[in-house]
Scaffold this motif. Sequence first.
Motif, short mmCIF file in Angstrom:
data_model
loop_
_atom_site.label_atom_id
_atom_site.label_comp_id
_atom_site.label_asym_id
_atom_site.label_seq_id
_atom_site.Cartn_x
_atom_site.Cartn_y
_atom_site.Cartn_z
N ASP A 69 0.83 -1.35 -0.09
CA ASP A 69 -0.24 -0.01 0.15
C ASP A 69 0.69 1.33 0.02
OD1 ASP A 69 -1.89 2.12 0.48
OD2 ASP A 69 -2.60 1.24 2.49
N LEU A 70 0.88 2.00 -1.13
CA LEU A 70 1.91 3.00 -1.24
C LEU A 70 1.57 4.21 -0.40
CD1 LEU A 70 2.84 2.60 -4.91
CD2 LEU A 70 3.91 1.73 -2.94
N SER A 71 0.11 4.28 0.00
CA SER A 71 0.10 5.37 0.92
C SER A 71 0.28 5.52 2.28
CB SER A 71 -1.66 5.40 0.86
OG SER A 71 -2.38 4.28 1.56
N ILE A 99 -3.57 7.80 -7.86
CA ILE A 99 -4.77 7.88 -7.23
C ILE A 99 -5.39 9.47 -7.49
CG2 ILE A 99 -4.80 6.08 -5.68
CD1 ILE A 99 -4.11 8.15 -3.59
N GLN A 100 -6.78 9.46 -7.26
CA GLN A 100 -7.17 10.95 -7.74
C GLN A 100 -8.32 11.21 -6.71
OE1 GLN A 100 -7.04 13.83 -8.28
NE2 GLN A 100 -7.19 13.68 -10.69
N TYR A 101 -8.47 12.53 -6.19
CA TYR A 101 -9.61 13.07 -5.40
C TYR A 101 -9.76 14.32 -5.99
CZ TYR A 101 -12.43 14.01 -1.41
OH TYR A 101 -13.35 14.33 -0.39
N VAL A 102 -11.08 14.71 -6.14
CA VAL A 102 -11.43 15.97 -6.76
C VAL A 102 -12.36 16.62 -5.74
CG1 VAL A 102 -12.98 16.95 -8.85
CG2 VAL A 102 -11.45 14.84 -8.96
N ALA A 103 -11.87 17.86 -5.49
CA ALA A 103 -12.87 18.87 -4.56
C ALA A 103 -12.16 20.39 -4.54
CB ALA A 103 -12.69 18.34 -2.92
N GLU A 112 -6.98 13.42 2.43
CA GLU A 112 -6.92 13.15 0.98
C GLU A 112 -5.76 13.55 0.34
OE1 GLU A 112 -8.47 11.01 -0.64
OE2 GLU A 112 -9.86 10.41 0.98
N TRP A 113 -5.18 15.08 0.76
CA TRP A 113 -3.76 15.54 0.52
C TRP A 113 -2.73 14.79 0.58
CZ3 TRP A 113 -2.10 19.85 -2.54
CH2 TRP A 113 -0.68 20.17 -2.13
N HIS A 114 -2.56 14.35 1.81
CA HIS A 114 -1.46 13.35 2.20
C HIS A 114 -1.54 12.14 1.69
CE1 HIS A 114 0.10 16.37 4.93
NE2 HIS A 114 -1.10 16.45 5.83
N ARG A 115 -2.60 11.65 1.22
CA ARG A 115 -2.93 10.27 0.45
C ARG A 115 -2.34 10.53 -0.89
NH1 ARG A 115 -6.88 6.74 -1.92
NH2 ARG A 115 -8.15 8.49 -2.14
N LEU A 116 -2.59 11.36 -1.65
CA LEU A 116 -2.29 11.71 -3.03
C LEU A 116 -1.05 11.93 -3.18
CD1 LEU A 116 -5.60 11.76 -3.45
CD2 LEU A 116 -4.80 13.39 -5.26
N ILE A 117 -0.53 12.83 -2.35
CA ILE A 117 1.06 13.05 -2.17
C ILE A 117 1.73 11.77 -2.10
CG2 ILE A 117 3.14 14.52 -1.32
CD1 ILE A 117 1.13 16.12 -3.06
N SER A 163 -0.47 19.21 -7.96
CA SER A 163 0.71 19.33 -7.37
C SER A 163 1.78 18.22 -7.37
CB SER A 163 0.45 19.82 -5.96
OG SER A 163 -0.30 20.92 -5.85
N ALA A 164 1.16 17.03 -7.11
CA ALA A 164 1.91 15.76 -7.28
C ALA A 164 2.64 15.49 -8.62
CB ALA A 164 1.18 14.73 -6.68
N LYS A 165 1.84 15.79 -9.43
CA LYS A 165 2.17 15.47 -10.99
C LYS A 165 3.27 16.66 -11.29
CE LYS A 165 -0.03 11.83 -11.50
NZ LYS A 165 0.79 10.61 -11.52
N HIS A 166 3.25 17.77 -10.96
CA HIS A 166 4.43 18.80 -11.19
C HIS A 166 5.53 18.39 -10.48
CE1 HIS A 166 1.31 21.75 -12.84
NE2 HIS A 166 2.34 22.48 -12.81
#
Length: 266
Positions: A69-71, A99-103, A112-117, A163-166
């Motif tokens: 689990d990479l999170s 992974i993605q989260y939209v808000a 969700e910020w920390h999980r995506l990063i 932010s992560a992809k940048h």
Amino acid sequence: MAVDISVPLQGKIALITGSTSGMGLETARVLARNGASIALHGLGDPADIATILDEIGDLGVAARHFGHDLSAHEQGANLVPEVIAAMGRVDILINNAGIQYVADIQDFPDAEWHRLIAVNLTAAFTAIRAAWPGMRDRRWGRIINTASTLAMIAEPRKAAYVSAKHGVLGLTREIALEGAELGITCNAICPGWVLTPLVRRQVEAKAAALGLSFDDTVREHFVRDLPTKRFVETEEIAAAMLFLCSEAARSITGVALPVDGASIVV
């Protein structure tokens, strides 16, 4: 669409994160068809994963699955060492898990910020760091990070993902410099809209919100402004990955390669 280019990868071991579905799975199949042994990674139904392993094994290469689990930072940090312990080394590292989260920003949860990063950026860093000594000692390595067209532009309501992809693109360029004299290349593939399970869920959510059919939502809200008027196919992503693994690409490093049907130029 079949990938019809051939790259000799016999004897190479490739770890592809997020490879139990979508772009990662197709890349695993293509690299295996070209002779690489595969460290498959990702979540999924155990029976489905067993079927994938059998399919890859039938190509005459070794295949093993790793379900980290990479999170969770410790699991992400242990992935490459455990692959090396089980399979001997990592010659090709493809950091594809995402992974993605939209808000809206005011509603974006800390968790969700920390999980995506963690999944989209930190896991790539820890995997590269762990694979690096072996690649350095062998004077050969291929590192490919799945970024996105959103590594170069932005889109509303996707603060963590953008932010992560940048960050992935910056990491790619840094690692390319550090590997330039070591025979290690590091590049980023920047897909546009590819109908992966991740994107399918976005389409379904938007369709539900708008009260439209899936096909109408795709046509009116996802591919309407694309010059090609279609999703990129997973096979096209896999073909780009395969080429970047080749000796012909040994002087291609530090690039962000869009595979997007010209979406970022319109």
